[in-house]
Design an enzyme around this catalytic site. Structure first.
Site, PDB file in Angstrom:
ATOM      1  N   SER A  26     -14.602  22.221  23.947  1.00  0.00           N
ATOM      2  CA  SER A  26     -13.854  20.970  24.119  1.00  0.00           C
ATOM      3  C   SER A  26     -14.666  19.745  23.681  1.00  0.00           C
ATOM      4  O   SER A  26     -15.848  19.629  23.986  1.00  0.00           O
ATOM      5  CB  SER A  26     -13.463  20.815  25.586  1.00  0.00           C
ATOM      6  N   GLY A  51     -10.932  16.921  25.956  1.00  0.00           N
ATOM      7  CA  GLY A  51     -10.568  16.675  27.352  1.00  0.00           C
ATOM      8  C   GLY A  51      -9.423  15.674  27.441  1.00  0.00           C
ATOM      9  O   GLY A  51      -9.471  14.612  26.810  1.00  0.00           O
ATOM     10  N   ILE A  76     -19.377   9.853  25.290  1.00  0.00           N
ATOM     11  CA  ILE A  76     -18.068   9.478  24.739  1.00  0.00           C
ATOM     12  C   ILE A  76     -17.174   8.913  25.849  1.00  0.00           C
ATOM     13  O   ILE A  76     -16.419   7.980  25.630  1.00  0.00           O
ATOM     14  CB  ILE A  76     -17.385  10.713  24.081  1.00  0.00           C
ATOM     15  N   CYS A 135     -16.428  16.049  36.087  1.00  0.00           N
ATOM     16  CA  CYS A 135     -15.973  14.659  36.116  1.00  0.00           C
ATOM     17  C   CYS A 135     -16.311  14.026  37.454  1.00  0.00           C
ATOM     18  O   CYS A 135     -16.287  14.706  38.480  1.00  0.00           O
ATOM     19  CB  CYS A 135     -14.460  14.607  35.937  1.00  0.00           C
ATOM     20  N   LYS A 170     -14.285  25.160  34.000  1.00  0.00           N
ATOM     21  CA  LYS A 170     -15.523  24.929  33.257  1.00  0.00           C
ATOM     22  C   LYS A 170     -16.570  24.276  34.148  1.00  0.00           C
ATOM     23  O   LYS A 170     -16.386  23.163  34.640  1.00  0.00           O
ATOM     24  CB  LYS A 170     -15.236  24.045  32.044  1.00  0.00           C
ATOM     25  N   ILE A 196     -21.810  26.339  29.823  1.00  0.00           N
ATOM     26  CA  ILE A 196     -21.972  25.151  30.629  1.00  0.00           C
ATOM     27  C   ILE A 196     -21.459  23.913  29.884  1.00  0.00           C
ATOM     28  O   ILE A 196     -21.366  23.909  28.651  1.00  0.00           O
ATOM     29  CB  ILE A 196     -23.477  24.909  30.996  1.00  0.00           C
ATOM     30  N   THR A 198     -22.357  19.710  29.440  1.00  0.00           N
ATOM     31  CA  THR A 198     -23.637  19.092  29.047  1.00  0.00           C
ATOM     32  C   THR A 198     -24.540  18.814  30.258  1.00  0.00           C
ATOM     33  O   THR A 198     -24.064  18.631  31.377  1.00  0.00           O
ATOM     34  CB  THR A 198     -23.377  17.762  28.316  1.00  0.00           C
ATOM     35  N   GLY A 249     -25.342  25.276  23.017  1.00  0.00           N
ATOM     36  CA  GLY A 249     -26.313  25.454  21.940  1.00  0.00           C
ATOM     37  C   GLY A 249     -26.044  26.602  20.987  1.00  0.00           C
ATOM     38  O   GLY A 249     -26.907  26.922  20.173  1.00  0.00           O
ATOM     39  N   GLY A 270     -19.923  24.484  20.062  1.00  0.00           N
ATOM     40  CA  GLY A 270     -19.699  23.054  20.268  1.00  0.00           C
ATOM     41  C   GLY A 270     -20.402  22.195  19.242  1.00  0.00           C
ATOM     42  O   GLY A 270     -19.954  22.072  18.091  1.00  0.00           O
TER      43      GLY A 270
HETATM   44  C1  LIG Z   1     -19.270  14.765  21.695  1.00  0.00           C
HETATM   45  C2  LIG Z   1     -18.975  15.738  22.795  1.00  0.00           C
HETATM   46  C3  LIG Z   1     -17.803  15.609  23.527  1.00  0.00           C
HETATM   47  C4  LIG Z   1     -17.497  16.507  24.555  1.00  0.00           C
HETATM   48  N1  LIG Z   1     -16.328  16.370  25.245  1.00  0.00           N
HETATM   49  C5  LIG Z   1     -16.015  17.270  26.226  1.00  0.00           C
HETATM   50  C6  LIG Z   1     -14.764  17.190  26.926  1.00  0.00           C
HETATM   51  O1  LIG Z   1     -13.927  16.322  26.658  1.00  0.00           O
HETATM   52  N2  LIG Z   1     -14.520  18.109  27.900  1.00  0.00           N
HETATM   53  C7  LIG Z   1     -15.422  19.105  28.215  1.00  0.00           C
HETATM   54  O2  LIG Z   1     -15.146  19.921  29.108  1.00  0.00           O
HETATM   55  N3  LIG Z   1     -16.589  19.213  27.544  1.00  0.00           N
HETATM   56  C8  LIG Z   1     -16.902  18.333  26.569  1.00  0.00           C
HETATM   57  N4  LIG Z   1     -18.082  18.455  25.883  1.00  0.00           N
HETATM   58  C9  LIG Z   1     -19.015  19.542  26.231  1.00  0.00           C
HETATM   59  C10 LIG Z   1     -18.885  20.716  25.267  1.00  0.00           C
HETATM   60  O3  LIG Z   1     -17.593  21.270  25.294  1.00  0.00           O
HETATM   61  C11 LIG Z   1     -19.926  21.809  25.612  1.00  0.00           C
HETATM   62  O4  LIG Z   1     -19.688  22.279  26.917  1.00  0.00           O
HETATM   63  C12 LIG Z   1     -21.357  21.297  25.531  1.00  0.00           C
HETATM   64  O5  LIG Z   1     -21.507  20.396  24.456  1.00  0.00           O
HETATM   65  C13 LIG Z   1     -22.382  22.436  25.360  1.00  0.00           C
HETATM   66  O6  LIG Z   1     -22.114  23.197  24.210  1.00  0.00           O
HETATM   67  P1  LIG Z   1     -22.850  22.909  22.780  1.00  0.00           P
HETATM   68  O7  LIG Z   1     -24.302  22.809  23.060  1.00  0.00           O
HETATM   69  O8  LIG Z   1     -22.474  24.083  21.929  1.00  0.00           O
HETATM   70  O9  LIG Z   1     -22.280  21.637  22.264  1.00  0.00           O
HETATM   71  C14 LIG Z   1     -18.403  17.560  24.856  1.00  0.00           C
HETATM   72  C15 LIG Z   1     -19.589  17.694  24.097  1.00  0.00           C
HETATM   73  C16 LIG Z   1     -19.880  16.802  23.083  1.00  0.00           C
HETATM   74  C17 LIG Z   1     -21.149  16.987  22.302  1.00  0.00           C
END
Ligand SMILES: Cc1cc2nc3c(=O)[nH]c(=O)nc-3n(C[C@H](O)[C@H](O)[C@H](O)COP(=O)(O)O)c2cc1C
Length: 308
Positions: A26, A51, A76, A135, A170, A196, A198, A249, A270
């Site tokens: 997401s 989201g 964001i 949240c 999540k 997870i 972030t 990651g 992601g």
């Molecule tokens: C720019 C950005 C926006 C994100 N927006 C959301 C969101 O709206 N809802 C959500 O559950 N996670 C959101 N995430 C978290 C990601 O879905 C993911 O859980 C997190 O980045 C770890 O995965 P990655 O390291 O592969 O990016 C966001 C991450 C990034 C980098």
């Protein structure tokens, strides 16, 4: 031929069958529509959209992104088009796709989540919900819903009652015992658990002597968080009897295979999509090649392989 299909909601009456375990995370893949001209996104297991909140949101003040060593900080602030526009403009497009689309929902109160869930119930083109509990819970002074088992369970129970859709919950890594939160969410009726989100972090602009992000803090993602995410997936997979979706990651097929061997039935790509939008497809093709090379017929043989 290798069998990559996985059942993400085995306890749900309709289930949620994916053709393969590779999903988008997401907030990193828009509504899917933005990427559909770049590659055949319908080859993926599922698309998870940005989201979504009850009202449209502009998000946090700029700057909202900062690169870090091996990672990305973002603040964001859930910029999104809001649920009405999603139902009117996006869902009809998704209804013409064969790849399942899962809507990620976010709220500030339990009531926000239940209103979102009930409005999305029965909308054509939506195959499931992913409940983002990272949240701030406004009534509880801004602590994340997912920071403790009780508030995580409260949201999960309420959304369960408000929807007949398969429900992924999540988890946030910003908690002292993620396995306890996972157990509470499983007990409260989740069909699957994604993790997870972030990790909380920040950066400082030394020339300005000020925090770099407009929001001061942000969420860390990308390769830097992979070992933490992998460990948490391993912990949660040992604690609950539900499909787990690993995220954090993942950039290559071997990253994805690590999560699967730790106990994830599916994975999400992601931040890697920002450097290469085709990353989810490359991950999928790499998993398939690995299975062929190793003579593995069914992806389920690899799920939790490192635990046995
Ligand atoms: C720019 C950005 C926006 C994100 N927006 C959301 C969101 O709206 N809802 C959500 O559950 N996670 C959101 N995430 C978290 C990601 O879905 C993911 O859980 C997190 O980045 C770890 O995965 P990655 O390291 O592969 O990016 C966001 C991450 C990034 C980098």
């Amino acid at each position: 031929m290798v069998n990559l299909s996985i059942q993400l909601a085995p306890k749900h009456p309709r289930g949620l069958l994916l053709a393969n375990p590779v999903m988008t995370a997401s907030g990193t893949f828009g509504y899917g529509t933005e990427y559909s001209h770049l590659f055949d996104i319908q080859k993926l297991g599922a698309i998870v959209c940005k989201g979504t909140t009850l009202e449209p949101r502009d998000g946090n003040p700029q700057p909202r992104l900062a690169e870090t060593a091996g990672g990305l900080l973002n603040s964001i602030g859930l910029e999104n088009i809001g649920i009405n526009a999603l139902i009117k403009e996006k869902a009809p497009i998704w209804a013409s796709w064969h790849v399942p689309v899962i809507v990620n929902i976010a709220g500030e109160t339990v009531g926000d989540y239940t209103r979102l869930a009930s409005q999305l119930d029965g909308v054509a083109g939506i195959s499931g919900l992913e409940v983002n509990i990272s949240c701030p819970n406004i009534k509880a002074g801004g602590a994340e819903f997912g920071a403790n088992p009780d508030s995580a369970a409260e949201v999960t129970t309420a959304v369960r009652k408000a929807t007949s859709l398969p429900m992924l919950v999540k988890l946030t890594p910003n908690t002292s015992d993620i396995a306890k939160v996972a157990e509470a969410v499983a007990e409260a009726g989740a069909d699957a658990i994604s993790l997870i989100n972030t990790l909380k972090g920040m950066a400082i602009d030394i020339a300005k002597r000020r925090p770099l992000l407009g929001n001061i803090t942000g969420g860390l993602s990308g390769p830097a968080i992979k070992p933490v995410a992998l460990y948490m997936v391993y912990e949660v997979a040992g604690a609950v009897d539900l499909p787990i979706i690993g995220c954090g990651g993942i950039t290559t097929a071997s990253d994805a295979l690590e999560f699967i061997m730790a106990g994830a039935s599916a994975i999400q790509v992601g931040t890697a999509s920002f450097t290469d939008p085709r990353a989810p497809l490359d991950v999928l093709e790499g998993i398939e090649q690995f299975m062929k090379k190793e003579g593995i017929e069914n992806i389920s043989e690899l799920v939790g392989a490192a635990r046995r």
